[in-house]
Design a protein around this motif. Structure first.
Motif, mmCIF file in Angstrom:
data_model
loop_
_atom_site.group_PDB
_atom_site.id
_atom_site.type_symbol
_atom_site.label_atom_id
_atom_site.label_comp_id
_atom_site.label_asym_id
_atom_site.label_seq_id
_atom_site.Cartn_x
_atom_site.Cartn_y
_atom_site.Cartn_z
ATOM 1 N N GLN A 124 1.597 0.066 -13.686
ATOM 2 C CA GLN A 124 0.166 0.029 -13.951
ATOM 3 C C GLN A 124 -0.550 -0.922 -12.995
ATOM 4 N N LEU A 125 0.070 -2.051 -12.697
ATOM 5 C CA LEU A 125 -0.516 -2.991 -11.744
ATOM 6 C C LEU A 125 -0.597 -2.380 -10.351
ATOM 7 N N LEU A 126 0.419 -1.645 -9.949
ATOM 8 C CA LEU A 126 0.411 -1.001 -8.637
ATOM 9 C C LEU A 126 -0.612 0.134 -8.587
ATOM 10 N N THR A 127 -0.874 0.770 -9.704
ATOM 11 C CA THR A 127 -1.926 1.793 -9.740
ATOM 12 C C THR A 127 -3.302 1.166 -9.507
ATOM 13 N N LYS A 128 -3.529 0.019 -10.106
ATOM 14 C CA LYS A 128 -4.785 -0.688 -9.867
ATOM 15 C C LYS A 128 -4.895 -1.127 -8.405
ATOM 16 N N LEU A 129 -3.773 -1.496 -7.823
ATOM 17 C CA LEU A 129 -3.779 -1.873 -6.411
ATOM 18 C C LEU A 129 -4.131 -0.675 -5.534
ATOM 19 N N TRP A 130 -3.611 0.486 -5.871
ATOM 20 C CA TRP A 130 -3.954 1.707 -5.128
ATOM 21 C C TRP A 130 -5.446 2.012 -5.230
ATOM 22 N N GLN A 131 -6.018 1.813 -6.410
ATOM 23 C CA GLN A 131 -7.451 2.032 -6.583
ATOM 24 C C GLN A 131 -8.268 1.041 -5.756
ATOM 25 N N GLU A 173 -7.295 -0.344 -2.949
ATOM 26 C CA GLU A 173 -7.170 0.086 -1.548
ATOM 27 C C GLU A 173 -8.143 1.212 -1.229
ATOM 28 N N SER A 174 -8.206 2.192 -2.115
ATOM 29 C CA SER A 174 -9.113 3.322 -1.889
ATOM 30 C C SER A 174 -10.560 2.861 -1.840
ATOM 31 N N ARG A 175 -10.909 1.880 -2.658
ATOM 32 C CA ARG A 175 -12.279 1.372 -2.665
ATOM 33 C C ARG A 175 -12.615 0.681 -1.339
ATOM 34 N N VAL A 176 -11.687 -0.085 -0.813
ATOM 35 C CA VAL A 176 -11.915 -0.763 0.460
ATOM 36 C C VAL A 176 -12.065 0.258 1.586
ATOM 37 N N LYS A 177 -11.266 1.301 1.571
ATOM 38 C CA LYS A 177 -11.378 2.340 2.601
ATOM 39 C C LYS A 177 -12.729 3.031 2.545
ATOM 40 N N ASP A 178 -13.198 3.335 1.329
ATOM 41 C CA ASP A 178 -14.499 3.991 1.190
ATOM 42 C C ASP A 178 -15.624 3.088 1.694
ATOM 43 N N LEU A 179 -15.554 1.801 1.373
ATOM 44 C CA LEU A 179 -16.607 0.887 1.818
ATOM 45 C C LEU A 179 -16.600 0.714 3.334
ATOM 46 N N SER A 180 -15.400 0.642 3.914
ATOM 47 C CA SER A 180 -15.340 0.479 5.373
ATOM 48 C C SER A 180 -15.875 1.702 6.096
ATOM 49 N N ASN A 181 -15.756 2.877 5.494
ATOM 50 C CA ASN A 181 -16.300 4.085 6.117
ATOM 51 C C ASN A 181 -17.820 4.146 6.035
ATOM 52 N N GLN A 182 -18.421 3.372 5.126
ATOM 53 C CA GLN A 182 -19.879 3.356 5.008
ATOM 54 C C GLN A 182 -20.548 2.423 6.016
ATOM 55 N N THR A 216 -8.013 -4.260 12.577
ATOM 56 C CA THR A 216 -7.063 -5.106 11.836
ATOM 57 C C THR A 216 -7.045 -4.743 10.362
ATOM 58 N N LEU A 217 -8.220 -4.480 9.808
ATOM 59 C CA LEU A 217 -8.304 -4.108 8.392
ATOM 60 C C LEU A 217 -7.605 -2.775 8.132
ATOM 61 N N ARG A 218 -7.786 -1.812 8.999
ATOM 62 C CA ARG A 218 -7.156 -0.501 8.805
ATOM 63 C C ARG A 218 -5.633 -0.614 8.915
ATOM 64 N N ARG A 219 -5.147 -1.380 9.878
ATOM 65 C CA ARG A 219 -3.691 -1.558 9.985
ATOM 66 C C ARG A 219 -3.126 -2.271 8.762
ATOM 67 N N SER A 220 -3.841 -3.252 8.271
ATOM 68 C CA SER A 220 -3.377 -3.977 7.083
ATOM 69 C C SER A 220 -3.359 -3.075 5.861
ATOM 70 N N LEU A 221 -4.354 -2.226 5.734
ATOM 71 C CA LEU A 221 -4.384 -1.288 4.604
ATOM 72 C C LEU A 221 -3.243 -0.276 4.693
ATOM 73 N N ALA A 222 -2.940 0.185 5.912
ATOM 74 C CA ALA A 222 -1.829 1.128 6.074
ATOM 75 C C ALA A 222 -0.497 0.467 5.725
ATOM 76 N N SER A 223 -0.325 -0.780 6.144
ATOM 77 C CA SER A 223 0.904 -1.501 5.820
ATOM 78 C C SER A 223 1.010 -1.743 4.318
ATOM 79 N N LEU A 224 -0.107 -2.080 3.681
ATOM 80 C CA LEU A 224 -0.103 -2.298 2.237
ATOM 81 C C LEU A 224 0.221 -1.011 1.492
ATOM 82 N N GLU A 225 -0.316 0.094 1.939
ATOM 83 C CA GLU A 225 -0.037 1.374 1.272
ATOM 84 C C GLU A 225 1.443 1.726 1.349
ATOM 85 N N GLN A 265 -17.014 -7.702 -4.258
ATOM 86 C CA GLN A 265 -16.273 -7.297 -5.452
ATOM 87 C C GLN A 265 -14.897 -6.742 -5.080
ATOM 88 N N ALA A 266 -14.823 -5.980 -3.980
ATOM 89 C CA ALA A 266 -13.534 -5.448 -3.521
ATOM 90 C C ALA A 266 -12.594 -6.585 -3.105
#
Length: 254
Positions: free
Chosen positions: A72-79, A81-90, A112-121, A172-173
């Protein structure tokens, strides 16, 4: 397997007790005329029923989480991550009217942020398959720590050149990522602490097992006995070989 190893750490199961509990089945002779089997039959050691459930004391240890809670904690982490990706695209750097130097720094920070997100995923997905691994948990925790600095810098840049609502969403993210990192840390401490206790207990149990097997037939209370000093009698020495040679030599004529 995870709880079986932890039972060893708690002293409930030792290598010596395993050896004592296992019994070797009698070997049956094959019937006459029967073909030998190609499969090798191995002995199956059954765990006692009272040890098939994890000890209740595990739940009382600091940082302990059930596998379902970790997922459940990892599911929240996935959410998050998705929020950060959406904000960076805006965020569109061409609309910020940044100088060349700041624009280069902005693009570098985004990369750097995109590479870090890919590594985290990647780390999170592997850790989700083995939530009892302290190594995979540490990799996920370290990946979150790599995401936080570029995300914070991006929030600062957005606050300077964009609307306040988007700035609040970035903040907030960042807070959500930090909260998940802080929630994961006690569980990692729990895994590492028990891993250290497992090795310490196994070393103690192995040392005790070696002593028990090495001194099994040794009588500690018996007094030492002295051997009588005797002259050894050697047989088959040089004298015997000379005697055998003299008998084999032919007698000379008078």
């Amino acid at each position: 397997m995870r709880f079986f190893v932890l039972w060893i750490a708690l002293g409930l199961l030792t290598p010596c007790t395993l050896a004592a509990q296992s019994s070797v089945p009698e070997t049956k002779k094959p019937a006459a005329g029967s073909a030998p089997s190609d499969q090798i039959q191995t002995e199956t050691i059954k765990i006692p029923e009272e040890m098939q459930a994890p000890p209740s004391s595990m739940a009382s240890q600091p940082g302990y989480m059930e596998p379902a809670q970790t997922h459940q904690l990892l599911t929240k982490l996935w959410q998050a991550e998705s929020r950060v990706k959406d904000l960076s695209n805006q965020v569109h750097p061409e609309k910020l009217n940044l100088p060349a130097a700041e624009l280069a720094g902005f693009n570098s920070n985004m990369d750097t942020l995109r590479r870090s997100l890919a590594s985290l995923e990647q780390s999170r997905q592997v850790f989700d398959t083995r939530v009892d691994s302290e190594y995979l948990g540490f990799e996920t925790y370290a990946a979150i720590s790599e995401v936080l600095p570029p995300l914070e810098r991006l929030a600062v840049l957005v606050s300077r050149h964009n609307n306040p609502s988007l700035e609040g969403e970035f903040n907030q993210a960042w807070n959500d990522m930090l909260t998940l990192s802080q929630a994961l840390r006690p569980y990692l401490s729990f895994l590492l602490r028990n891993h250290d206790q497992i090795f310490a207990t196994m070393e103690t149990n192995l040392a005790g097992c070696q002593n028990e097997l090495g001194y099994k037939n040794y009588k500690a209370g018996a007094s030492p006995r002295y051997m009588r000093n005797v002259l050894p009698h050697f047989r088959g020495g040089r004298a015997d070989r000379k005697a055998a040679g003299s008998e084999a030599a032919p007698k000379s004529k008078p």
